[in-house]
Design a protein around this motif. Structure first.
Motif, short mmCIF file in Angstrom:
data_model
loop_
_atom_site.label_atom_id
_atom_site.label_comp_id
_atom_site.label_asym_id
_atom_site.label_seq_id
_atom_site.Cartn_x
_atom_site.Cartn_y
_atom_site.Cartn_z
N UNK A 173 40.28 45.30 43.92
CA UNK A 173 40.69 46.69 44.14
C UNK A 173 40.22 47.18 45.50
N UNK A 174 38.99 46.84 45.88
CA UNK A 174 38.47 47.26 47.19
C UNK A 174 39.25 46.64 48.34
N UNK A 175 39.87 45.50 48.07
CA UNK A 175 40.61 44.76 49.09
C UNK A 175 42.10 45.10 49.09
N UNK A 176 42.43 46.27 48.56
CA UNK A 176 43.81 46.72 48.56
C UNK A 176 44.63 46.23 47.39
N UNK A 177 43.97 45.65 46.38
CA UNK A 177 44.67 45.14 45.21
C UNK A 177 45.06 46.24 44.24
N UNK A 178 45.62 45.86 43.10
CA UNK A 178 46.10 46.86 42.13
C UNK A 178 44.97 47.68 41.51
N UNK A 179 45.38 48.71 40.81
CA UNK A 179 44.47 49.49 39.98
C UNK A 179 43.66 48.52 39.11
N UNK A 180 42.33 48.67 39.06
CA UNK A 180 41.52 47.69 38.32
C UNK A 180 41.86 47.60 36.84
N UNK A 181 42.29 48.69 36.24
CA UNK A 181 42.65 48.63 34.83
C UNK A 181 43.90 47.77 34.62
N UNK A 182 44.82 47.82 35.59
CA UNK A 182 46.01 46.96 35.52
C UNK A 182 45.62 45.49 35.70
N UNK A 183 44.70 45.23 36.63
CA UNK A 183 44.27 43.86 36.87
C UNK A 183 43.53 43.30 35.67
N UNK A 184 42.72 44.12 35.03
CA UNK A 184 42.01 43.67 33.82
C UNK A 184 43.01 43.34 32.71
N UNK A 185 44.06 44.13 32.61
CA UNK A 185 45.10 43.86 31.62
C UNK A 185 45.80 42.54 31.91
N UNK A 186 46.07 42.27 33.19
CA UNK A 186 46.70 41.00 33.58
C UNK A 186 45.77 39.83 33.26
N UNK A 187 44.47 40.00 33.50
CA UNK A 187 43.50 38.96 33.15
C UNK A 187 43.57 38.65 31.66
N UNK A 188 43.58 39.67 30.84
CA UNK A 188 43.62 39.47 29.39
C UNK A 188 44.90 38.78 28.96
N UNK A 189 46.03 39.19 29.55
CA UNK A 189 47.31 38.58 29.21
C UNK A 189 47.35 37.11 29.62
#
Length: 381
Positions: A280-296
């Protein structure tokens, strides 16, 4: 996309020894260990420490990466470097997820690690869903190699809640939140509050925001030792500098994880929360979205409270950069820690339904320096 907290224009790369500054004996010993003449050595400019690192082109056609631990490094730094070498030698299960280890070389007080150079490497930034998916698949592969603590070597320490320090141990408990939890009569609490609020463009706005945020940050940090999520190998330094990707027509995008020098065994949520915060700090997606992608991608779902406990602890430690003095040589490291701190605070605001975090002030110019290491070649006889 850019970092969410921009580096100032004056910020410069740490001074690192150049190849021709290394003592001739050091260069000869490296060449001898690699059994080939070294035609060129290009500095990589990676990392936030004075460790030198180079891409080597050898007469036998090989292209390698080499980095070295300096003779004047701290005992802790030398220990971590030795652990990284040991991990490359013994943790063969990690081979699919990192560059191929070649050798390590000790000479004249230096310790070097050599691995293959990743050809046609793709940088993590800008982050994309394809890169994130490949990275999460890699970690799923890592976790499948170590189904229990007994699968990891005995020298891999178990992460525990302590205050003993150590750059890799995110359970060490030293943070801004801990110091702000001191009694009101303790002068350290006043010092930390004043320094923390002064790190923002509007200290009064910062004071008002932290009045809302600090109770939950402190409460969750105190439960760091109670995380219930499953444990596995922890990298503990997951950010764009330690990640690379490579495209393969048949296998698709492959993720490489570098610098396994802070290996611990502990709750995976600590690593993943740190990684997602840094993305997220490096311009990535909203962290909650990234956490959801990790889980998926992985099928791993962390309890919400474990995520918050990990986030509060990690962010509190990064927030030390907002209150501590730093030298010219530490400026880039302090900047990246501030970057990670503000990313963690922004994520915390999302998690807890708080108002937006006030704007962080630009990185101040340091006023102190530490002695610069003089390579052997330049030292007086």
């Amino acid at each position: 996309m850019a970092f969410i907290y921009s580096p100032p224009e004056w910020l410069a790369q740490e001074k690192k020894p150049q190849w021709d500054e290394l003592h001739v004996v050091v260069r000869q010993d490296i060449s001898a260990a690699l059994k080939s003449e070294i035609l060129s050595a290009e500095p990589t400019g990676d990392g936030y420490s004075p460790k030198p690192s180079f891409f080597l082109t050898l007469a036998d056609g090989r292209e390698l990466f080499i980095k070295g631990e300096r003779p004047d490094a701290t005992a802790r730094s030398q220990h971590l470097f030795a652990l990284e070498v040991l991990g490359n030698k013994e943790l063969r299960a990690l081979a699919p997820f990192r560059p191929r280890f070649i050798t390590d070389i000790k000479t004249q007080g230096w310790h070097f690690l050599v691995h293959e150079k990743i050809q046609n490497a793709i940088h993590p930034m800008p982050w994309t869903s394809e890169k994130l998916t490949a990275l999460f698949q890699a970690f799923c592969g890592v976790y499948s190699c170590f189904s229990s603590r007994s699968d990891a070597p005995s020298w891999v320490e178990e992460a525990k809640a302590s205050k003993e320090g150590g750059i890799g141990d995110l359970y060490r408990g030293v943070s801004v939140w801990e110091n702000l939890n001191l009694p009101d009569t303790d002068p350290a609490k006043r010092f930390y509050k004043e320094k923390l609020f002064a790190a923002f463009t509007n200290p009064e706005d910062a004071a008002a925001w932290f009045t809302l945020a600090l109770p939950s940050l402190m409460a969750h940090e105190q439960r760091t030792g109670d995380i219930k999520s499953f444990s596995n190998l922890l990298h503990l330094d997951l950010r764009q500098d330690n990640l690379l990707f490579q495209k393969n027509e048949k296998a698709g995008l492959r993720a490489y994880v570098l610098d396994w020098g802070h290996l611990y065994w502990g709750p995976v949520v600590i690593d993943i929360v740190r990684l997602i915060k840094n993305i997220y700090s490096e311009g990535g997606p909203n962290p909650q979205e990234t956490l959801s992608l990790f889980s998926t991608t992985t099928g791993i779902d962390f309890p919400k409270d474990d995520v918050r406990v990990g986030l509060s602890a990690i962010t509190g430690q990064m927030a030390l950069s907002l209150v501590e003095e730093f030298t010219h040589e530490e400026a880039r490291c302090n900047w990246v820690q501030r970057l990670q701190a503000i990313a963690g605070l922004k994520w915390w605001a999302m998690e807890m339904g708080l108002p937006p975090v006030p704007e962080l002030a630009p990185l101040p110019r340091p006023t102190i320096s530490r002695p610069v290491y003089i390579p052997e070649k330049a030292r007086p006889a």
